[in-house]
Motif scaffolding. Structure first.
Motif, PDB file in Angstrom:
ATOM      1  N   GLN A 151       0.870  -1.326  -0.087  1.00  0.00           N
ATOM      2  CA  GLN A 151       0.118   0.085  -0.140  1.00  0.00           C
ATOM      3  C   GLN A 151       0.827   1.426  -0.003  1.00  0.00           C
ATOM      4  O   GLN A 151       0.693   2.187  -0.713  1.00  0.00           O
ATOM      5  N   ARG A 154       2.383   1.649  -3.452  1.00  0.00           N
ATOM      6  CA  ARG A 154       1.470   2.282  -4.277  1.00  0.00           C
ATOM      7  C   ARG A 154       1.313   3.835  -4.138  1.00  0.00           C
ATOM      8  O   ARG A 154       1.022   4.522  -5.302  1.00  0.00           O
ATOM      9  N   GLU A 158       2.066   6.510  -6.844  1.00  0.00           N
ATOM     10  CA  GLU A 158       1.194   7.923  -7.451  1.00  0.00           C
ATOM     11  C   GLU A 158       1.713   8.828  -7.328  1.00  0.00           C
ATOM     12  O   GLU A 158       1.583  10.089  -8.147  1.00  0.00           O
ATOM     13  N   ALA A 163      -0.161   7.375 -10.657  1.00  0.00           N
ATOM     14  CA  ALA A 163      -0.953   6.438 -10.794  1.00  0.00           C
ATOM     15  C   ALA A 163      -0.702   5.369  -9.593  1.00  0.00           C
ATOM     16  O   ALA A 163       0.620   5.010  -9.383  1.00  0.00           O
ATOM     17  N   PRO A 164      -1.539   4.885  -8.936  1.00  0.00           N
ATOM     18  CA  PRO A 164      -1.341   4.149  -7.686  1.00  0.00           C
ATOM     19  C   PRO A 164      -1.052   2.652  -8.096  1.00  0.00           C
ATOM     20  O   PRO A 164      -1.788   1.609  -7.599  1.00  0.00           O
ATOM     21  N   THR A 165      -0.086   2.230  -9.005  1.00  0.00           N
ATOM     22  CA  THR A 165      -0.044   1.058  -9.505  1.00  0.00           C
ATOM     23  C   THR A 165       1.698   0.738  -9.539  1.00  0.00           C
ATOM     24  O   THR A 165       2.358   1.728 -10.062  1.00  0.00           O
ATOM     25  N   LEU A 166       2.311  -0.641  -9.693  1.00  0.00           N
ATOM     26  CA  LEU A 166       3.367  -0.629  -9.865  1.00  0.00           C
ATOM     27  C   LEU A 166       3.673  -1.528 -11.256  1.00  0.00           C
ATOM     28  O   LEU A 166       4.468  -2.064 -11.583  1.00  0.00           O
ATOM     29  N   HIS A 167       2.517  -1.559 -12.046  1.00  0.00           N
ATOM     30  CA  HIS A 167       2.248  -2.221 -13.299  1.00  0.00           C
ATOM     31  C   HIS A 167       3.539  -1.671 -14.150  1.00  0.00           C
ATOM     32  O   HIS A 167       3.569  -0.623 -14.420  1.00  0.00           O
ATOM     33  N   ASP A 190       0.229  -7.454  -9.531  1.00  0.00           N
ATOM     34  CA  ASP A 190      -0.064  -5.829  -9.873  1.00  0.00           C
ATOM     35  C   ASP A 190       0.692  -5.910 -11.327  1.00  0.00           C
ATOM     36  O   ASP A 190       0.500  -4.559 -11.852  1.00  0.00           O
TER      37      ASP A 190
END
Length: 352
Positions: A151, A154, A158, A163-167, A190
């Motif tokens: 969390q 994330r 962001e 953006a709150p993703t590690l993609h 993710d």
């Protein structure tokens, strides 16, 4: 020379027959009884063990404050090799010492100790959390520790990339034991690209078997030399030295290890280089949230919901750091100290 940092109490514990040599440090009970795990580690000396427990107990006070818990900060260390020196008698002797503090300190698991060990401690002591599920406990606290780190990561993503993703991000995990391997699972889900290292080949093999696309490197030096977006220290502390801070290519540091900064001032080097540091005691608080919930009758859903708030807490720290022009570590300390002062003061109001 070891420097005491305003600790309320430090207790040296010894039982020659069982081989117990332990130190319990209580930093603060301003917010409530001190809570912190028991580390079982082959320290080179009693001085090294004392230095570690003092630093760790102070960190627990700040961690519990930022986690929103009505608990103070404490920690314990047992000097010895956990692979060789553990016994029922040793843990029960340790439990007697914890019990003698009459509830000023609640213990739990840490490096080298597990829920089954806490079951032994609990046979002599009422102030134990992190027990096995069979004995009404929360089980392995690394479940929510890793969730909380994810969390926090994330929130850092962001703040850095919008953006709150590690993609699609390349994340290097140093240490894939209790917390690190669970963090790897969350990151893989993710869509992150993983690079890992650990002193245990068996540990990296487990992660590689679950996630064949992971890259395994030989050691920390090779990990840090990789082209990383995020560096996640999840082994022992003091991973962030001056040299690491100066040479690090990652834009974010966010991991599960305690006391990641080798000394005060490293956070400033990171900030000056544009590296966002998510304060360790904030993002790795999921574990203490998990075991603290056990004190009142454990509910994983309730604990997980509370641990999900680490995302918003980390966001607020980054916002305050930007507003006041300070590193996130300084902002986190200010928020923790403010809560300990403001809420702790209320305990001085006597009610009839």
């Amino acid at each position: 020379m070891t420097v005491f940092q305003g600790h309320e109490q430090v207790v040296f514990c010894q039982d020659e027959a069982s081989g117990l040599r332990a130190i319990i440090a209580i930093y603060s009970t301003a917010l409530g009884p001190a809570l912190g795990g028991t580390r079982f580690y082959p320290y080179a000396s009693e001085e090294a063990a004392l230095s570690d427990v003092l630093n760790l107990s102070r960190g627990m006070a700040y961690k519990n404050a930022m986690a929103g818990l009505d608990l103070g900060g404490g920690k314990a260390v047992i000097i010895g090799d956990p692979s060789r020196d553990k016994s029922e008698a040793l843990f029960r002797a340790y439990g007697r010492f914890v019990q003698s503090l009459s509830g000023r300190y609640f213990t739990a698991c840490d490096v080298g100790t597990f829920p089954r060990d806490m079951d032994h401690v609990a046979r002599e002591c009422a102030y134990v959390t992190g027990r096995t599920e069979a004995n009404g406990g929360a089980g392995d606290s690394s479940v929510l520790t890793s969730f909380g780190v994810f969390q926090g990561m994330r929130a850092a993503a962001e703040h850095t990339w919008g953006a709150p993703t590690l993609h699609g991000r390349r994340v290097g995990i140093e240490g894939v034991g209790k917390v690190g391997h669970r963090l790897a699972d969350l990151l893989a889900e993710d869509g992150a690209e993983l690079v890992i290292c650990d002193v245990s080949e068996a540990a990296t093999d487990v992660v590689k078997a679950r996630h064949p696309g992971v890259t395994v490197v030989a050691d920390t030096a090779e990990l840090l030399a990789s082209d990383l977006d995020v560096y996640a220290p999840c082994a022992l502390g003091q991973a962030l030295t001056d040299e690491v801070a100066i040479s690090l290519t990652a834009k974010i540091v966010c991991g599960g290890a305690n006391n990641q900064l080798a000394h005060p001032g490293v956070e400033k080097i990171l900030a000056e280089r544009g590296v966002l540091y998510a304060p360790d005691y904030v993002v790795n608080a999921g574990g203490v949230i998990q075991v603290a919930d056990e004190i009142h009758g454990f509910s994983m859903d309730r604990a997980r919901n509370r641990a999900s708030g680490i995302f918003e807490t980390t966001q607020s720290i980054f916002a305050l750091a930007d507003e006041e022009g300070v590193p996130p570590a300084v902002a986190a300390d200010r928020l923790a100290e403010r809560r300990m002062s403001e809420v702790g003061r209320l305990r001085g109001i006597w009610l009839n």
